[in-house]
Write a protein that holds these residues in place. Structure first.
Motif, PDB file in Angstrom:
ATOM      1  N   GLU A 179       0.846  -1.120   0.099  1.00 18.03           N
ATOM      2  CA  GLU A 179       0.231   0.070   0.087  1.00 18.03           C
ATOM      3  C   GLU A 179       0.900   1.184   0.112  1.00 18.03           C
ATOM      4  OE1 GLU A 179      -2.384  -0.857   3.613  1.00 18.03           O
ATOM      5  OE2 GLU A 179      -1.177   0.672   4.663  1.00 18.03           O
ATOM      6  N   GLU A 186       1.139   8.710  14.327  1.00 17.35           N
ATOM      7  CA  GLU A 186       0.291   7.907  14.549  1.00 17.35           C
ATOM      8  C   GLU A 186      -0.674   8.119  15.891  1.00 17.35           C
ATOM      9  OE1 GLU A 186       1.513   3.626  13.995  1.00 17.35           O
ATOM     10  OE2 GLU A 186       2.751   4.464  12.357  1.00 17.35           O
ATOM     11  N   GLU A 277      -4.774   0.485  10.295  1.00 20.79           N
ATOM     12  CA  GLU A 277      -5.214  -0.687  10.581  1.00 20.79           C
ATOM     13  C   GLU A 277      -6.171  -0.857  11.429  1.00 20.79           C
ATOM     14  OE1 GLU A 277      -2.742  -3.300  12.917  1.00 20.79           O
ATOM     15  OE2 GLU A 277      -2.178  -1.953  14.209  1.00 20.79           O
TER      16      GLU A 277
HETATM   17  P1  AMP Z   1      -0.009  -2.642  11.060  1.00 19.05           P
HETATM   18  O1  AMP Z   1       0.393  -3.773  11.453  1.00 19.05           O
HETATM   19  O2  AMP Z   1      -0.704  -2.546   9.927  1.00 19.05           O
HETATM   20  O3  AMP Z   1      -0.459  -1.736  12.134  1.00 19.05           O
HETATM   21  O4  AMP Z   1       1.389  -1.787  10.765  1.00 19.05           O
HETATM   22  C1  AMP Z   1       2.375  -2.010  11.713  1.00 19.05           C
HETATM   23  C2  AMP Z   1       3.132  -0.541  11.519  1.00 19.05           C
HETATM   24  O5  AMP Z   1       3.536  -0.214  10.330  1.00 19.05           O
HETATM   25  C3  AMP Z   1       1.988   0.833  11.732  1.00 19.05           C
HETATM   26  O6  AMP Z   1       1.782   0.965  13.110  1.00 19.05           O
HETATM   27  C4  AMP Z   1       2.916   1.797  11.189  1.00 19.05           C
HETATM   28  O7  AMP Z   1       4.000   2.237  11.939  1.00 19.05           O
HETATM   29  C5  AMP Z   1       3.411   0.946   9.903  1.00 19.05           C
HETATM   30  N1  AMP Z   1       2.842   0.997   8.794  1.00 19.05           N
HETATM   31  C6  AMP Z   1       1.832   0.215   8.559  1.00 19.05           C
HETATM   32  N2  AMP Z   1       1.191   0.507   7.107  1.00 19.05           N
HETATM   33  C7  AMP Z   1       1.721   1.953   6.950  1.00 19.05           C
HETATM   34  C8  AMP Z   1       1.720   2.901   5.944  1.00 19.05           C
HETATM   35  N3  AMP Z   1       0.698   2.705   4.817  1.00 19.05           N
HETATM   36  N4  AMP Z   1       2.288   3.929   5.915  1.00 19.05           N
HETATM   37  C9  AMP Z   1       3.256   4.250   6.740  1.00 19.05           C
HETATM   38  N5  AMP Z   1       3.403   3.440   7.866  1.00 19.05           N
HETATM   39  C10 AMP Z   1       2.412   2.219   8.042  1.00 19.05           C
END
Ligand code: AMP
Ligand code: GLY
Length: 420
Positions: A179, A186, A277
């Motif tokens: 993506e 955050e 997420e």
């Molecule tokens: P998730 O498991 O999807 O929460 O991803 C873990 C961490 O990865 C998130 O808390 C963000 O720090 C980073 N992350 C996930 N998706 C993105 C994105 N599209 N852009 C930037 N950082 C991301």
């Protein structure tokens, strides 16, 4: 009210201790718990992937409420097994928990509900991954589709590292979501939901990368603080209206109403709020700083959610001030945490005012406290200002000794500049 909490991390340690503070709660049992939780309440060993065993235990203990902490028992159908037995469960059914269990499903639901998120492509092989990486450009964001304890996401400017992560997921038989990169701070926001109504808690910020300055690989979370002095108050209302409620409505329309914590991980980008997420449970370590400041009795709130009665629930009350949590991780975490290392100094820290040590990965072996997981301890401190809470938390952290352990020295550091 008799409660059973499922799980064995610092989040469950907090949930159990906050439940005990509810005058309506007469007892709390945790399964499986850990060494720290066992010093607070009775713990019962259990395989958290065995939904039937969870149902049987709840029946045997004759509890009024089960609170499921982690995602693994939810995806194993713990709530479904409890509902089938007529036992109120705070935690979603397997079908509803899929918003966390499958990133591709979550993206589909967000599209259907019109929730702002990063543009994404679901890929099943290397050539699709190559096209997606080219389409979005650097920095690259590659996510394992299934559950990965916060470690399945690679964010990198190195195209070959991004492609390698995708290929290792394909090799394990999985799919990936690639993506657009979201820039900006955050925020984690938890919504307590009964399937129809959602009540937001206070926002927190989590530190996902293992190292100082957001360096190194992603982890389950290395620290957190709450509330966020830099966040405009209107954001919670906006997220509830544009993110939490539409997701709840979409899941209900689909015939899989969501009961439990609807956890929105958000990026505050220059173009507005974007969802990174959804999770189907309380976040760890955010829970340490959010629930420990909740003044409304927790048992009553979670039971109202589990029994569909949130609409008439009174406004939540909060302990004023700030909380900061710092995680002490085992040597080698997140890749290969070293288990069995001796832990010392916890007792002294617990004597400090407004400071708690929540156990994440600890066990007792021959009477000695040792590491049994990657995120070993969560030191949480409260104070009238964020800077004071931060100082207190670190004053606790430095008193604890575990060979080779590590912690981030910069939790809540930037936010202290905006402290009120
Ligand atoms: P998730 O498991 O999807 O929460 O991803 C873990 C961490 O990865 C998130 O808390 C963000 O720090 C980073 N992350 C996930 N998706 C993105 C994105 N599209 N852009 C930037 N950082 C991301
Ligand atoms: N702290 C992030 C999570 O619980 O997923």
């Amino acid at each position: 009210m008799k409660c059973l909490v499922i799980g064995g991390g610092a989040r469950e340690h907090v949930i159990a201790s906050v439940l005990l503070g509810d005058p309506e709660v007469e007892s709390v049992v945790v399964a499986p718990g850990n060494a720290g939780i066992a010093s607070l309440v009775h713990c019962v060993p259990i395989d958290v992937t065995d939904a039937q065993a969870i149902g049987e235990l709840a029946t045997e203990l004759d509890v009024d409420l089960v609170v499921v902490g982690p995602e693994v028992p939810l995806m194993a159908g713990a709530a479904d097994a409890l509902i089938a037995r007529g036992i109120p469960c705070f935690g979603p059914t397997r079908e509803a928990a899929l918003i966390e269990g499958s990133k591709a499903f979550c993206k589909e639901m967000m599209a259907e509900a019109g929730i702002p998120t990063a543009m994404a492509l679901v890929c099943v092989n290397t050539s699709e991954a190559e096209i997606a990486l080219g389409a979005f450009g650097a920095p690259y964001v590659v996510k394992d589709d299934g559950l990965a304890a916060g470690k399945g996401v690679v964010v990198t400017s190195d195209r070959s590292e991004a492609l390698e992560h995708a290929q290792s997921c394909f090799a394990a038989g999985g799919t990936v979501v690639i993506e657009e990169f979201l820039d900006g701070p955050e925020v984690s926001l938890f919504g307590i939901s009964d399937g129809t109504t959602v009540i937001p808690l206070q926002p927190a910020q989590d530190f996902k990368r293992v190292g100082e300055g957001d360096e190194g690989p992603n982890t389950g979370g290395m620290g957190a603080y709450s509330p966020l002095p830099w966040l405009e108050e209107s954001v919670v209302g906006e997220v509830t209206e544009r993110v939490l409620q539409p997701m709840l409505d979409a899941l209900k329309r689909r015939g899989t109403p969501f009961v439990g914590v609807l956890y929105a991980g958000l990026a505050m980008t220059r173009r507005g709020i974007r969802v990174i997420e959804f999770n189907a449970r309380f976040g760890d370590p955010e829970t340490q700083v959010v629930l420990s400041r909740l003044a409304t009795p927790l048992g009553g709130l979670l039971l109202a959610a589990a029994t569909g009665q949130l609409e008439s629930f009174a406004q939540l009350r909060w302990v004023p001030g700030f909380a900061v949590n710092v995680v002490i991780a085992a040597q080698g975490y997140p890749a290969n945490p070293l288990l069995g290392s001796a832990i010392s100094g916890c007792e002294n820290v617990e004597l400090e005012p407004n400071t708690s040590v929540f156990h994440g990965g600890t066990a007792r072996v021959d009477g000695e406290l040792v590491t049994s997981g990657g995120r070993v301890l969560s030191v949480t401190a409260h104070a009238p200002t964020l800077s004071q809470a931060r100082e207190r938390a670190y004053a606790g952290v430095v008193q604890i000794e575990i060979d080779g352990s590590h912690f981030r020295p910069d939790i809540a550091q930037k936010a202290c500049a905006t402290d009120s």
